[in-house]
Design a protein around this motif. Sequence first.
Motif, PDB file in Angstrom:
ATOM      1  N   LEU A 242       0.844  -1.191   0.000  1.00  0.00           N
ATOM      2  CA  LEU A 242       0.000   0.000   0.000  1.00  0.00           C
ATOM      3  C   LEU A 242       0.881   1.244   0.000  1.00  0.00           C
ATOM      4  N   PRO A 243       0.361   2.376  -0.449  1.00  0.00           N
ATOM      5  CA  PRO A 243       1.134   3.615  -0.331  1.00  0.00           C
ATOM      6  C   PRO A 243       1.406   3.915   1.145  1.00  0.00           C
ATOM      7  N   PRO A 244       2.435   4.700   1.441  1.00  0.00           N
ATOM      8  CA  PRO A 244       2.732   5.023   2.839  1.00  0.00           C
ATOM      9  C   PRO A 244       1.570   5.728   3.523  1.00  0.00           C
ATOM     10  N   LYS A 245       1.197   5.236   4.690  1.00  0.00           N
ATOM     11  CA  LYS A 245       0.163   5.830   5.543  1.00  0.00           C
ATOM     12  C   LYS A 245      -1.118   6.198   4.795  1.00  0.00           C
ATOM     13  N   PRO A 246      -1.740   5.256   4.097  1.00  0.00           N
ATOM     14  CA  PRO A 246      -2.978   5.588   3.377  1.00  0.00           C
ATOM     15  C   PRO A 246      -4.211   5.317   4.235  1.00  0.00           C
ATOM     16  N   PRO A 247      -4.691   6.274   5.009  1.00  0.00           N
ATOM     17  CA  PRO A 247      -5.805   5.996   5.919  1.00  0.00           C
ATOM     18  C   PRO A 247      -7.060   5.501   5.206  1.00  0.00           C
ATOM     19  N   GLU A 248      -7.245   5.884   3.936  1.00  0.00           N
ATOM     20  CA  GLU A 248      -8.440   5.427   3.236  1.00  0.00           C
ATOM     21  C   GLU A 248      -8.325   3.969   2.799  1.00  0.00           C
ATOM     22  N   LEU A 249      -7.106   3.437   2.720  1.00  0.00           N
ATOM     23  CA  LEU A 249      -6.913   2.044   2.320  1.00  0.00           C
ATOM     24  C   LEU A 249      -6.536   1.141   3.486  1.00  0.00           C
TER      25      LEU A 249
END
Length: 106
Positions: free
Chosen positions: A44-51
């Motif tokens: 996942l992308p760094p720190k992706p709160p939506e994912l």
Amino acid sequence: MALHLVEISGPVAPGAHAILLLDQAGRHTSDKLDVPANITLMPLPPKPPELNPVENIWQFIRANWLSNRVFSSYDDIVDHCCYAWNKLVDQPWAIMSIGLRDWAHP
């Protein structure tokens, strides 16, 4: 992590392929990691709160119990973190609401 991947790959049906979403922790992205042929790692992308809703959990813990503090020692940090974690665990509905994504439950 390698042993964990072996455990995950076992139940994958013959001819099927698993995609494993994970964060970019060093143990997840190491070139030395032996990934079974029936698994693809998708970071996942760094720190992706939506994912990755657990990012919202960490933000909630920091905002409610760990921010704006000066810790006197390593043990003080550990004690505060344990206190914060246990306070959160006592609130299962809060955990569920923090991690809920409207787009995932139409």
